[in-house]
Structures are given as structure tokens and as C-alpha cells.
Design a protein around this motif. Sequence first.
Motif, short mmCIF file in Angstrom:
data_model
loop_
_atom_site.label_atom_id
_atom_site.label_comp_id
_atom_site.label_asym_id
_atom_site.label_seq_id
_atom_site.Cartn_x
_atom_site.Cartn_y
_atom_site.Cartn_z
N TYR A 62 105.70 107.66 3.22
CA TYR A 62 105.55 106.84 4.58
C TYR A 62 104.23 105.93 4.31
O TYR A 62 103.92 105.41 5.12
CB TYR A 62 105.19 107.93 5.60
N ARG B 24 102.68 104.88 8.18
CA ARG B 24 103.95 104.45 8.53
C ARG B 24 103.47 102.93 9.10
O ARG B 24 104.23 101.88 8.92
CB ARG B 24 104.69 105.20 9.28
N ARG B 133 106.42 108.64 14.00
CA ARG B 133 106.66 108.26 12.82
C ARG B 133 107.61 107.15 12.78
O ARG B 133 107.45 106.09 11.84
CB ARG B 133 106.90 109.22 11.52
#
Lengths: 259, 259, 259
Positions: A62, B24, B133
Motif C-alpha cells: 500500500y 495508501r 485504507r
Amino acid sequence: MTKIISLLTDFGVEDHYVGVVKGRILKELEKPINVNFIDITHNIPPQDVKKAALSLYFSYRYFPEGTIFLIIVDPGVGTERKAIVVKTKNFTFVGPDNGVFSLIYKKNPDFTAFEIIKEKVLKPPYSSTFHGRDLFAPAVAYILNEMPWEEFLKPLPKESLKRLKFPYPEKTSKGYRLSVWYVDQFGNLITNLHKDMVVGVSFKVLVNKKEVPLVKSYGYAKKGELIALFGSEGLLEIAIREGPAFEILLNPEIEIILE
Amino acid sequence: MTKIISLLTDFGVEDHYVGVVKGRILKELEKPINVNFIDITHNIPPQDVKKAALSLYFSYRYFPEGTIFLIIVDPGVGTERKAIVVKTKNFTFVGPDNGVFSLIYKKNPDFTAFEIIKEKVLKPPYSSTFHGRDLFAPAVAYILNEMPWEEFLKPLPKESLKRLKFPYPEKTSKGYRLSVWYVDQFGNLITNLHKDMVVGVSFKVLVNKKEVPLVKSYGYAKKGELIALFGSEGLLEIAIREGPAFEILLNPEIEIILE
Amino acid sequence: MTKIISLLTDFGVEDHYVGVVKGRILKELEKPINVNFIDITHNIPPQDVKKAALSLYFSYRYFPEGTIFLIIVDPGVGTERKAIVVKTKNFTFVGPDNGVFSLIYKKNPDFTAFEIIKEKVLKPPYSSTFHGRDLFAPAVAYILNEMPWEEFLKPLPKESLKRLKFPYPEKTSKGYRLSVWYVDQFGNLITNLHKDMVVGVSFKVLVNKKEVPLVKSYGYAKKGELIALFGSEGLLEIAIREGPAFEILLNPEIEIILE
């Protein structure tokens, strides 16, 4: 240009150790570089290399391309264990060669590995107990400084690297017996069953022989109810809404029964 | 140009969740932007929306204009609760529509609200349990990318927004009966009486019917002494110097007696 | 150009206090400056000025030149204690005059000290309990803004500064009796004996009259074994591998016997 350094350690946040590692990285920079430190966590239980490996595995994808991950969970600090740099297509990983990168190796088979040449990085006086500050931090800075890698790194054969085992679910006559890979701070038990293993099949989840409802998210559970759900990494989790499942389930037997 | 992202969650700092949200956001940026993440706290008690609302209220005015606040205390994650963006004159707030922005609405009546269009933001495979996320982080990145808001947001009528109640002190025959709004980690009890409500009047503070001295700051109290003082937000606090007031005062009755 | 602000407080990480201090520093900036906040720790035990002084001492040298250290462990907040700025060759320190900079003075005798003129920095309405937000944060911002120091600071004679004592090991007939200066979160006891004091001499370490092996690093100890080693600051530590030494050793008598 900002460089992202992502940190994962067992240093805790009570003492000054994490701050010192960051300070030292910045101190060794040779030109002004914006560094954005992103903490994954510093609360890995002391020396729990396996939990650190999972925490890294659950996180690294991520982050933006080019992120450098510095992982310091290092029971062998000051002994002969190697300090390494691992390069994948998108990322760079720095840490001890104790298996903490096992899942990175597995998911990125085209990786390359290097040993940090201690004599080129450790500057006297250095410590035998705080390689985070004296070895790993300067190595990260050298990477940021774009020092040629051959000046402080040497290639390492992949076969020599330490690897930990993360076993898949065990096949049984009726389905699978699962292991708990990771207990998060809310007490959720993250198992080793990925949803891809049961795609398109009908199954039920047993915990200690009793069926547990499979829900879509925590919001659908009743308070105090034991539930199963596929968590954010696609792995089956056993949880209790607003309660720690791990307290109730010390050594849970978790099974998948295919129908 | 540096953008400030201020974060407030109940994710804790043991696991990787906060780091993944930050990673992210950075990963979704389309051009190099310096992002300075400022953590308000990640230790809101799990799913305590009211405490998060107060924590945000006690903090947001001290941040620079243009700060984006990302608040993820979200018991309803994965259910039908809306994900929203709230815009005030100086700030942008991103989070679930569960009342966590109630005090922002109250203090900034000219705000505007938008719903995050999930289909435009969630990219498969996404999780039902980790919208921090998969939904909120990309939404923040889209704002940083200056994507036109109508491409991922739709206006929301203010009346539809969930609001929590934060009652004012209750008027009694002799003064006010107070409520405890927030217990901080030192055990200080922050009440709902703002000093503006007693400006220019003479009064005394009773805790469980006994008068408690009103001091200017902690430094003026004796060790172990129960005191009252106006805290950093102008609200009356009940505290014990170097001790947790909340342990002694489980359900304190706090009164103001006007003189 | 990025400025490094390093923070050390006893605010903890449960509440919003640390985030608000950072927000306020950024809010007071007059032009765009990249600020990289590096937390040393916010978990100094409440009002433990001595531990904060040691934590700062163990950290500051590893930061880049130009770092500003903001230290807020301030039992006297709101009383008459002075708020100060201390300048050494490489660093700037901001905090209360309560002895928290004692070891900085000792190691940097050419330092200069200044008092923050409260009337020039505190902007109404300000709090008597949160000088981190209302006094120290703006003072740090003024330094970043390159406001001429005489506009908000006045020189302070060094002799007037509060200093804490950090005694050296006590000489005995056979060697030294040590004190514990700092207990870290792993329960390691960091003593006041620096390895330079025993360089080239043969000695043994006694804890509660029993000899304890001196090892090179934790990795060389057996699990559960009591050991002595020179830690990352060159100070003798008493530790138990994978266990908290401080629980076993409540008031340890630690001696060095020269041979």
C-alpha cells in the motif's frame, strides 16, 4: 522530491530509540532531501520476528513505489547475523537477515539481496546493541545519498537467506484446519485461510467445534457475538464485536467444513 | 507546497493500520506533493465516536488553514453508513457520517457536506472492514490531486447528517449541574462548563457536595489535592495534582453554586 | 529547505495534546516552510524532568545540525518558572527552565540562554495549563520565521538557570558504587558508569554482591540470565535477556570491583 521511509520496529514508543534512528538518518544525508517517515508500528512484541514479517507483509503493497522499508526486530543484534538490503521491483527493504523478509521473498521471487558491509558503514565509536542507530540508519542514508551500492553492499546468494515458515491451512477429510497467524490489538485472530482458497465453494466455519456465522463486516455482528469474516488482507478472521476474541479463545481449533 | 493531513482514529499504534492508511494516501498521489501527516491521536477507545468528536473539537482550530482532517472512528464500517467530506471556510474533514463532526457543524454553520461516491473511489479488490485504507485514504488523495469534486463526491443536505448531542450545563436553582465531557489520560475530568458562562460572577465549585478550590493551573495545587481549574479549552476541569481524578470520582456530581 | 523539529514531552499519545502543539507551530508560520517533526518520545512519566533530561541527552547528538528541540515536561506550567531558549553550536533547545537541559549545559559549556518574553508570545485568549500550545509552539514558530530574537527573547545569565544533579559513580575502597540513571521500557537498568572510566583496567560487575557476566550484546546472553553490558551510550547496563531486569532488581546494589 520527497523520499518515503517506512519504519517497523520493536523499539516501543516509551524511550528515545525510534527518534534517534530517524535523527541519524537525517544527520547522514549529504544534501537536502525531504524525508517523510511513516511509522508502520514500533510495538512489535520484543524480538517477535514472525509478527514483524506479517506486519510488513500486510503493509508494504500500500506504499508508493520507491518506498524504503527499515525493519528492526533483531534478537541477534551484535552477533554474527547479517545486515541486509533487499530490492524488489518497486521497493527497497533494509534490516537483519533473520527471516523478517520471508514473505517478501515469497511474493517477489525476482528480488535481489545484498549484505551491508559493516566495516564500510559502522563509524567508531559504535554500539554493539543499537545497530538501528549505528548500522541500519547510515545504510538507509547512503541509499538516499545515492552512494553506489558496491561501495557499502555486496551481493548475497538468495539461498543463503534465512526464511521463516508460514504454513498454509492443513487439508483435512472435511475441509481445512487453520492456524492463527496474527492476533491484532483488538484481539481479532487472523488465520492463514485466504478467501481465494474457498472461492465459489460453500463452507462453514467451526471454532472449537461450534459453527460461527460468517459476516461481511464487524458492523453486522451483534455485540459480544463470535463471528468469522474475511479481513482487510483477504484472510479469515475470528472476532468478537467490541471484545477481544483472543481472551476467550486461548488455543482455538478453527476448521473449515466444505459443504 | 506542503499539505497538512491531520489524523484521528481508534486504530491504536500496535498494528500496521495507521501506517497503511498513510502509505495508501501517498500511493494514490498523481504528482509529487509534500504531505506532512500530523497525528492527533490513534488511541480513541475503540468506536467511541463521542470522544473522537471532542478530541477533534479541541484540536482543529490550532491547525493551519487548508488542513485536511481524516477521522476514522467508524463502528459502522462496511454497513450502509455514508462516508462524507465536510468543508468549512478553513478546513476539510473526511470521515464517516456517524456524528463525529457534530461539533464542527455547530461551530461552523456555513459548512457544506458531500457524500463520497463509493463506486468512484473503492477499487477492487477492496475490503469491507478497512475503509480507512480502501475508501477514505483514496478520497483524501483525490482531494490532494485536485480531482474535480463532482467526480467522486455528491452534495448532501445538511439535515440528513447524523449529529450527537453535547448538552450544556443544566440550570439548577442555585447554579449549574455539570456533565463530564471528556476524561483525559491523566484522569482529568473535562466538564461542559465554559468560563464564558460564569464571566464576571462569583461562584464556587462543589464536587460531591464538597467545595473544591479553583486554581489558575496545576502548578498551584498541592500534590494529591482535588482542584478545579479552567483548562486549555476554557472548560472547567476537575483534577488531582499528580493523580488520576477519575479513579476517585467514579460518578461525580459536579455543581456550580452562584454567590 | 526542511527544518527538523524534535519533540520530547510527557503528554502521552492518548489525547490530542501533541498533535495540537505541532498544528500550532505550523499555523504560526509566516511563509511555507517544510517542517519534519521527529518525536523522541511523548511517554516520559508525567512530570519526570530527570528522565526527560536523560532522554534528551541520549538523543540530541544524533540529529542533524540546525535541529530545534522542543521539550515540554513542565510541572510548573502556569507558575513563575521561566520559559527558555538555549543555543549551542549546532542546536536550539526550547522548553521550561526546570533543569531539563542540565546535561546539555554540561556538555556544551559555550551555550547561550534566553528567556522567552511571555507578553510578546502569548496571544489572548491563552491558557495557563497548556503552554506547549500557547507559548512554546509560537516561540518555535518565531524561530522558524527568523523573527529577530530580541523581539521575543532576552538574554539570561547562565548562573540563574536551574540545574539537576546527575552524580558520577561513587568511589569505594575496591572500585565504584553505581547508580541507576534510567530504566528503559524493556526494564534495562542504565547506570552512571561510562566505559571510559574503566578503559584498560580489569574489573568485575557485582549486582547485590553476586558477579554478573559482562557481555558484548544481548544476543550473547542466555534467556533469563542477568547480564551486564555497555549500552548504546557507553554506559553500563544491567539487563535480563528477554525479561525486565527492573522487576527482579528493585533496589539493586551495583558495584564495580577493580582487579
